[in-house]
Design an enzyme around this catalytic site. Structure first.
Site, PDB file in Angstrom:
ATOM      1  N   ASP A  65      22.009 -31.924  -7.889  1.00  0.00           N
ATOM      2  CA  ASP A  65      22.987 -32.441  -8.928  1.00  0.00           C
ATOM      3  C   ASP A  65      23.309 -33.905  -8.327  1.00  0.00           C
ATOM      4  O   ASP A  65      23.860 -34.289  -7.455  1.00  0.00           O
ATOM      5  CB  ASP A  65      24.218 -31.678  -8.951  1.00  0.00           C
ATOM      6  CG  ASP A  65      25.314 -32.406  -9.944  1.00  0.00           C
ATOM      7  OD1 ASP A  65      25.121 -33.552 -10.396  1.00  0.00           O
ATOM      8  OD2 ASP A  65      26.261 -31.485 -10.056  1.00  0.00           O
ATOM      9  N   GLN A 109      26.727 -38.018  -9.115  1.00  0.00           N
ATOM     10  CA  GLN A 109      27.541 -38.985  -8.424  1.00  0.00           C
ATOM     11  C   GLN A 109      26.831 -40.044  -7.083  1.00  0.00           C
ATOM     12  O   GLN A 109      27.425 -40.502  -6.310  1.00  0.00           O
ATOM     13  CB  GLN A 109      28.821 -38.385  -7.779  1.00  0.00           C
ATOM     14  CG  GLN A 109      29.525 -37.511  -8.739  1.00  0.00           C
ATOM     15  CD  GLN A 109      30.468 -38.632  -9.701  1.00  0.00           C
ATOM     16  OE1 GLN A 109      30.661 -39.749  -9.344  1.00  0.00           O
ATOM     17  NE2 GLN A 109      31.138 -37.841 -10.803  1.00  0.00           N
ATOM     18  N   HIS A 152      30.499 -29.033  -9.053  1.00  0.00           N
ATOM     19  CA  HIS A 152      30.942 -29.028 -10.620  1.00  0.00           C
ATOM     20  C   HIS A 152      30.603 -27.748 -11.344  1.00  0.00           C
ATOM     21  O   HIS A 152      29.608 -27.318 -11.168  1.00  0.00           O
ATOM     22  CB  HIS A 152      30.267 -30.226 -10.985  1.00  0.00           C
ATOM     23  CG  HIS A 152      30.692 -30.897 -12.195  1.00  0.00           C
ATOM     24  ND1 HIS A 152      30.232 -30.118 -13.212  1.00  0.00           N
ATOM     25  CD2 HIS A 152      31.680 -31.940 -12.709  1.00  0.00           C
ATOM     26  CE1 HIS A 152      30.990 -31.211 -14.582  1.00  0.00           C
ATOM     27  NE2 HIS A 152      31.795 -31.881 -13.973  1.00  0.00           N
ATOM     28  N   LYS A 212      27.163 -42.214 -16.512  1.00  0.00           N
ATOM     29  CA  LYS A 212      27.920 -42.514 -15.461  1.00  0.00           C
ATOM     30  C   LYS A 212      27.198 -43.656 -14.442  1.00  0.00           C
ATOM     31  O   LYS A 212      27.700 -44.174 -13.432  1.00  0.00           O
ATOM     32  CB  LYS A 212      27.801 -41.264 -14.353  1.00  0.00           C
ATOM     33  CG  LYS A 212      28.827 -40.065 -14.828  1.00  0.00           C
ATOM     34  CD  LYS A 212      28.687 -39.151 -13.870  1.00  0.00           C
ATOM     35  CE  LYS A 212      29.099 -37.639 -14.622  1.00  0.00           C
ATOM     36  NZ  LYS A 212      30.399 -37.564 -14.612  1.00  0.00           N
ATOM     37  N   CYS A 238      36.646 -30.493 -13.213  1.00  0.00           N
ATOM     38  CA  CYS A 238      35.466 -29.503 -13.080  1.00  0.00           C
ATOM     39  C   CYS A 238      35.082 -28.860 -12.073  1.00  0.00           C
ATOM     40  O   CYS A 238      33.752 -28.434 -11.841  1.00  0.00           O
ATOM     41  CB  CYS A 238      34.166 -29.982 -14.034  1.00  0.00           C
ATOM     42  SG  CYS A 238      34.850 -30.637 -15.834  1.00  0.00           S
TER      43      CYS A 238
HETATM   44  C1  LIG Z   1      29.076 -33.908  -9.732  1.00  0.00           C
HETATM   45  C2  LIG Z   1      28.733 -33.588 -11.374  1.00  0.00           C
HETATM   46  N1  LIG Z   1      27.932 -32.798 -11.926  1.00  0.00           N
HETATM   47  C3  LIG Z   1      27.865 -32.521 -12.950  1.00  0.00           C
HETATM   48  C4  LIG Z   1      28.382 -33.496 -13.838  1.00  0.00           C
HETATM   49  C5  LIG Z   1      28.156 -33.272 -15.428  1.00  0.00           C
HETATM   50  O1  LIG Z   1      27.720 -34.613 -15.994  1.00  0.00           O
HETATM   51  P1  LIG Z   1      27.794 -34.587 -17.627  1.00  0.00           P
HETATM   52  O2  LIG Z   1      29.144 -33.972 -18.112  1.00  0.00           O
HETATM   53  O3  LIG Z   1      27.588 -35.940 -17.834  1.00  0.00           O
HETATM   54  O4  LIG Z   1      26.664 -33.565 -18.153  1.00  0.00           O
HETATM   55  C6  LIG Z   1      29.338 -34.357 -13.512  1.00  0.00           C
HETATM   56  C7  LIG Z   1      30.411 -35.122 -14.221  1.00  0.00           C
HETATM   57  O5  LIG Z   1      31.035 -34.821 -14.937  1.00  0.00           O
HETATM   58  C8  LIG Z   1      29.486 -34.432 -12.065  1.00  0.00           C
HETATM   59  O6  LIG Z   1      30.580 -35.265 -11.361  1.00  0.00           O
END
Ligand SMILES: Cc1ncc(COP(=O)(O)O)c(C=O)c1O
Lengths: 146, 455
Positions: B245, B248, B168, B271, B411
């Site tokens: 990270d 998920q 991401h 999430k 993303c």
């Molecule tokens: C794998 C992963 N990493 C990072 C993020 C970023 O999360 P956030 O936008 O809540 O900071 C997300 C969600 O969009 C994600 O699915």
């Protein structure tokens, strides 16, 4: 017409299958790349003027995206040739106004032609940028040519 | 199901529809998928799932982007605001004390959720913020901030940062910046045509030069579950820190971060049934103690003069400024909700739904599913391409049937580029997703190519 059919009018589906103006021009006076960062749709649009005038001779474009953005580029490339730049700008303004109308009011078919088919997009806020992509690129070309 | 565990029930509003606490779920007793009736019971706690979209019952298959929140979470935040709201770690009045207590209790709840100690949990505003906190802490360490203990985080030319090709952007751009600001090199573990990789691929990239390895536990596009244990072993052998990270994974499966052995981990409240505006950074105590702060200001200092300041120990050192207190209270309530249902059962439920999606999609012509094939573990989400139809149009068609999915590059542009796609459609499940919703989704996907004149 169901909600979805008012968005995907036949004109739009037809254009998205048969793209007008797709390809690179042999000679271009301006070129503009536009990208919709939320969905990744992108377009490179070229404009050639009739020599010595501000009248558009031809439009060419390449890109990838959803049926709305591709059909919109296709419709625009049929609409633009023969128009002067101020005339094209007025089409762009009318198109933008139609998309921002939230579906209220009647668009001017006389000046927008097939592009009125995008009227249904106005009710789908997430898709307005898709429909505008090529038109914003055309505006960018016109700025370069001014 | 109405949660009764750990709640300070006073002043809770439930209004006219006051419901009994049901709590019939076989809490922690089994690891079986949730039954249909259990899921129905859970759904009653989620007002946002009761609505209609375009005249159809909402089928919310976008929890991978953000999850819906149960009443107990909404109520907990409101209850806090009605009875205990105040700035924390400041002031001496009674409410300030109650708020600080609630805030720190929430930290302890989230800590135990991931097997950690409370002082290993830093509140941030989301996972993106957590990852930036680590990356920019390292930037500061590289510039000499944080003294001798921070030197372990100092990067320079010749050092390497390793990510995967499937990250991401939140777990990619901060590392690009760290590389650009320190002269270190960013390298990546390549993925295959399905968008996944093996531990052996990681072994080829992680070397003695590696100082940081940052990977997603579960990919938000492919649902691939990373070989974390192997990567941790490789990284630690190389003397690198591992940043996970967990966006998920934390919401969907039981996590024991110390047992996994990662050094840092990031996830977001929104999430996991919690609010927006709050995220979590886990860091091993020893490392949080050594990392210089990224943001500075009030609440993170002990002594301040006009020339400089002494900073508080972690986690306070990383929590500059007024904090998301009601959100902390609410994320803790979300944790209680998830634990009450049982993370093992949630994982099993989502796995069953993912299998149903995969099996169904396999029967529809023109569908290309990305991610792990049969027999390789995958989380409860499925991304796919529909031949001849752009993902935006797929999503629009599904939306017209009341089905909410995510479309686009999610993303993860480099991953999509690697897969030869600009965009995909993603359906993601959560504890409240029903098999009937999955079936509606499959039926609608089966109609898409016909609608757009592709068949
Ligand atoms: C794998 C992963 N990493 C990072 C993020 C970023 O999360 P956030 O936008 O809540 O900071 C997300 C969600 O969009 C994600 O699915």
């Amino acid at each position: 017409m169901s909600g979805l059919d008012s968005l995907y009018q036949q004109v739009i589906l037809d254009h998205s299958k048969q793209l007008s103006g797709f390809g690179e021009l042999e000679r271009a006076d301006a070129e503009r790349f536009e990208r919709n960062p939320t969905c990744g749709d992108e377009i490179t649009l070229q404009v050639a003027l009739e020599p010595g005038t501000d009248r558009i001779a031809s439009f060419g474009w390449q890109g990838r995206g959803c049926s709305i953005s591709m059909a919109s580029a296709s419709v625009l490339s049929e609409l633009a040739p023969g128009l002067t730049m101020p005339e094209l700008q007025s089409r762009v303004d009318a198109f933008r106004e139609m998309l921002r109308s939230r579906g209220v009011g009647e668009p001017d078919e006389e000046i927008l032609g097939d592009a009125v088919a995008f009227q249904g997009v106005a009710k789908y806020v997430m898709r307005i940028k898709c429909a505008m992509l090529a038109w914003v690129a055309a505006e960018g070309c016109m700025v370069q040519l001014r | 199901m109405v949660l009764v565990t750990g709640r300070r029930a006073s002043g809770r509003r439930r209004g006219r529809n006051e419901r009994q606490s049901v709590s019939q779920l076989a809490v922690g007793v089994t690891t079986a998928p949730l039954t249909d009736s259990e899921v129905e019971e859970i759904r009653r706690d989620f007002p946002a799932l009761q609505g209609t979209v375009n005249g159809e019952a909402l089928a919310y298959l976008d929890s991978g982007a953000t999850a819906q929140r149960p009443l107990s979470v909404l109520d907990a935040e409101r209850d806090f605001l009605e009875h205990r709201n105040a700035a924390v770690h400041r002031g001496a009045h009674t409410l300030a004390g109650l708020a600080t207590e609630a805030y720190e209790d929430a930290r302890a709840t989230v800590a135990s959720f991931v097997g950690a100690q409370p002082d290993e949990i830093v509140w941030t505003s989301n996972a993106t913020d957590s990852l930036n906190l680590v990356a920019y802490g390292m930037v500061n360490a590289s510039r000499g901030r944080g003294g001798a203990t921070a030197r372990r985080f100092a990067l320079t030319e010749g050092d390497e940062i390793v990510v995967t090709e499937a990250e991401h952007h939140a777990n990619l751009i901060p590392w690009q910046e760290l590389a650009a600001l320190t002269g270190a090199t960013l390298r990546y573990i390549p993925v295959d045509d399905d968008g996944i990789y093996q531990a052996t691929d990681a072994a080829a990239v992680i070397t003695d030069k590696t100082r940081v390895v940052a990977i997603a536990h579960v990919s938000n596009v492919t649902g691939f579950v990373a070989p974390v244990a192997e990567i941790v072993a490789l990284a630690h052998q190389a003397g690198a820190v591992v940043v996970l990270d967990a966006c998920q994974s934390a919401p969907h499966r039981r996590l024991d971060l110390p047992a996994l052995g990662v050094d840092f981990a990031a996830f977001s409240g929104h999430k996991m049934l919690g609010p927006t505006g709050i995220g979590v950074l886990y860091g091993r105590t020893e490392l949080l103690e050594a990392l210089p702060p990224f943001r500075t200001g009030g609440s993170m200092i002990s002594t301040v003069t006009m020339e400089g300041a002494d900073y508080l120990p972690a986690p306070q050192r990383f929590e500059a400024g007024t904090q998301p207190v009601s959100q902390a209270v609410a994320i803790a309530e979300a944790v209680r909700y998830l634990e009450h249902v049982g993370l093992d059962r949630i994982e099993a439920h989502e796995e069953a739904l993912a299998e149903r999606m995969l099996a169904g999609l396999a029967t529809i012509p023109g569908i290309r599913v990305v991610g792990p094939g049969a027999g390789i573990p995958r989380a409860g989400l499925v991304s796919f391409d529909v031949a001849g139809v752009h993902a935006h149009d797929v999503g629009q068609y599904l939306d017209s049937k009341g089905i909410a999915v995510r479309v686009g590059h999610h993303c993860a542009q480099p991953l999509h580029r690697r897969l030869g796609l600009t965009a995909t459609t993603r359906a993601s499940a959560y504890l409240y997703t029903t098999t009937a919703e999955v079936d509606r989704f499959l039926e609608a996907v089966g109609e898409v190519r016909g609608y757009f004149g592709e068949v």
